[in-house]
Design an enzyme around this catalytic site. Structure first.
Site, PDB file in Angstrom:
ATOM      1  N   LYS A 210       0.863  -1.189   0.000  1.00 43.08           N
ATOM      2  CA  LYS A 210       0.000   0.000   0.000  1.00 43.08           C
ATOM      3  C   LYS A 210       0.897   1.235   0.000  1.00 43.08           C
ATOM      4  CE  LYS A 210      -4.320   1.348   0.013  1.00 43.08           C
ATOM      5  NZ  LYS A 210      -5.272   0.911  -1.013  1.00 43.08           N
ATOM      6  N   SER A 411      -8.757  -0.820  -4.521  1.00 40.89           N
ATOM      7  CA  SER A 411      -8.929  -0.387  -3.143  1.00 40.89           C
ATOM      8  C   SER A 411     -10.426  -0.292  -2.842  1.00 40.89           C
ATOM      9  CB  SER A 411      -8.199   0.927  -2.898  1.00 40.89           C
ATOM     10  OG  SER A 411      -7.917   1.111  -1.525  1.00 40.89           O
TER      11      SER A 411
END
Length: 611
Positions: A210, A411
């Protein structure tokens, strides 16, 4: 003197002047000339009317060359306000193009398709959807021609050229180029600048892939971020090389070497067989007309599609109780509140708008299935979870839901899709990024250098924990990490449930990693590769509907619904775009100003337009 004599004769009504039926007098020559001119005009009109009728008949029976201009790009969803509609008048909608090509496949009058490629960028997934539709059109025995002024003008042209490889012929303007260069993904990193300014940055993430905040915390790509980026670039180049290899009838590995030789000047591209001929627009069009026939009629694909759609509706009046598939667009970063749409800013997806649309579709007895068209990099976790819940409720109520992924569905964009009965993506769709991040800038060093002092009055141990004038304390940082752990556990747990995977399998493919659609299909995040048409066909099958069951944009808001306030949150007029809102709480403006995505913790880092 001539004038008095003429005046006398005029008054007497003799000589060169005659009295008209209305009592006015004019010269005889003018009267005769007027009648002659009238007879001439009548003869012209009588001859023009048959000629015009003949031309109209010829136009109705002449061969058709359909034309599509992609220089203004292609729109995904219809505009939601009048100003946006005016600004988007010259932008063709993807759904209209696909429907027009489908109709034209079985139309004997349609002989060819000519497409001008280049200009405003089109996302890779949409290009793959166009390629599939054009290939189907060509398999019906129609000629397909791509013409470009250039594939990249001192810039990469990989994706436009990739689109062109689906055509029978590729023409390039002699002054143009083929910007076949390969895929480059570059990020700017500001850690050094922040150090000079005395700004620190505290960020937590789940997990190592991430990377949205790395440009503010690092001097370059970390190992996991580079690994994910490299695999994504390799996958995209492999897809383009495979298409080039099929067109040139060479192995994909040989086609891969062309990227290292590019970009190509026009003559070089012709020698490498990347284009079939060089020519200006008039030469290209003359060549196609010569082949199809001199009487062929040129018609924009959008005009053709509209006329065929209207004719079909005229033949078959819609039945009030007809079963349909609902199409709901989920476009833009995700936030709480109403969706934001407007001509001066990119749109966003609001949870209130989306949940109202899903509730209304699930409650409509005519809607037998829902296609959720997702094109989003994510955003707010809370908003994503609200939308996810309505997808679950629609399925529990007996309405199948199929997610169709566009250019990006990552996401939070993946979060809202993962509960669907099936997920369809293109090989080039950017998806995954199952992870979470949060943090804040710490500006106390910068403030000291600038001579700024701060003071605070607070009631509560953590009342100012989100202030940028100081770092998190140890117990505050512990609370942040607990929050991140909870979100990540919820995200991965729902992926496991929705996708039928074990927690260990999810952990292997999650950790914030971004995947190309082709890889996502291999690791279980996506069920099937294809576009919107594939998703709609799948939804019809799951609902037991015929192949031609209508697809209806949902919610179907009437003009009156746009001006009257909704009766409740379940009123269909509640599913409209509204005013801007925030997703980070009171620090969203500050987060946006220093680079943290303002839409929330489930966001995909950076721009994802492949050129």
């Amino acid at each position: 003197m001539p004038w008095p004599a003429a005046t006398a004769r005029h008054r007497a009504g003799t000589g060169r002047y005659r009295r008209t039926p209305g009592g006015r007098r004019r010269p005889p020559a003018l009267a005769d000339g007027g009648r002659a001119a009238g007879r001439k005009l009548a003869r012209m009109a009588n001859s023009m009317i048959p000629d015009r009728i003949t031309r109209l008949r010829q136009r109705r029976t002449a061969p058709l060359i359909l034309e599509l201009d992609l220089t203004e790009g292609i729109a995904e969803e219809p505009p939601t306000d009048p100003v946006s509609a005016v600004l988007a008048m010259r932008r063709t909608r993807l759904a209209d193009v696909l429907d027009g090509l489908r109709r034209a496949r079985s139309d004997d009058r349609v002989r060819a398709l000519m497409v001008k490629v280049g200009g405003r960028g089109i996302g890779l997934a949409r290009v793959q959807e166009l390629r599939a539709a054009i290939s189907e059109f060509a398999r019906a025995g129609k000629l397909t021609v791509a013409w470009a002024e250039t594939f990249g003008d001192f810039s990469p042209g990989n994706v436009p050229y990739y689109l062109a490889t689906a055509f029978d012929r590729i023409y390039l303007q002699p002054s143009g180029d083929v910007g076949l260069t390969g895929i480059s993904m570059e990020n700017w990193f500001y850690r050094g600048t922040l150090d000079k300014l005395g700004i620190d940055y505290q960020v937590g993430r789940r997990q190592e892939y991430k990377s949205a905040a790395e440009r503010l915390t690092e001097h370059g790509f970390t190992g996991p971020a580079r690994e994910a980026m490299e695999r994504l670039a390799v996958s995209i180049v492999e897809q383009i090389a495979e298409a080039i290899g099929q067109r040139l009838d060479i192995p994909a590995r040989e086609a891969r070497t062309l990227f290292d030789r590019g970009p190509f000047l026009a003559d070089e591209a012709l020698a490498a067989r990347l284009v079939d001929a060089l020519g200006y627009r008039d030469e290209v069009y003359a060549e196609v007309r010569k082949e199809i026939g001199p009487d062929a009629h040129l018609l924009y694909l959008a005009r053709y599609q509209r006329s065929r759609a209207l004719a079909q509706r005229a033949r078959k009046l819609p039945s009030p109780g007809e079963d349909v598939v609902a199409l709901i667009y989920a476009t833009g970063p995700i936030r709480r509140g109403r969706s934001g749409r407007g001509p001066l800013a990119s749109g966003s997806m609001g949870s209130d708008t989306m949940t109202a649309a899903l509730r209304a579709a699930a409650a409509d007895h005519r809607v037998r299935a829902i296609v959720l068209r997702v094109n989003s990099p994510g955003g707010s976790y809370i908003a994503s979870d609200s939308i996810w819940r309505e997808v679950v409720r629609a399925r529990e109520a007996g309405t199948p839901v199929v997610a169709s992924m566009g250019d990006v569905a990552a996401s939070g964009g993946y979060f809202i899709a993962m509960a669907a009965d099936a997920i369809v993506a293109q090989p080039g769709t950017v998806t995954g990024s199952i992870g979470v991040l949060a943090g804040k800038p710490v500006l106390n060093g910068l403030l000291r250098r600038a001579g700024v002092s701060t003071d605070v009055v607070r009631e509560g141990a953590h009342a100012d924990m989100f202030s940028s004038s100081r770092p998190f304390s140890e117990d505050e940082w512990e609370r942040i990490n607990t929050w991140l752990d909870r979100i990540y556990a919820d995200f991965t747990g729902k992926v496991a449930t929705g996708r039928g995977l074990s927690p260990e399998q999810v952990q292997e493919i999650a950790r914030g990693r971004v995947w190309a659609g082709a890889d996502a299909a291999n690791n279980g995040l996506v069920d099937e590769l294809g576009g919107l048409a594939t998703a709609v066909a799948l939804a019809r099958r799951k609902a037991g509907l015929p192949e031609n069951a209508p697809l209806r944009l949902y919610p179907r808001v009437r003009p009156l619904d746009r001006i009257r306030p909704p009766e409740s949150s379940e009123d269909r007029s509640a599913a409209q775009a509204g005013l801007l809102t925030e997703s980070w709480g009171p620090v969203w403006r500050l987060a946006a100003s220093i680079g943290l995505p303002s839409y929330g913790p489930l966001i995909l880092p950076g721009p994802w337009t492949i050129q």
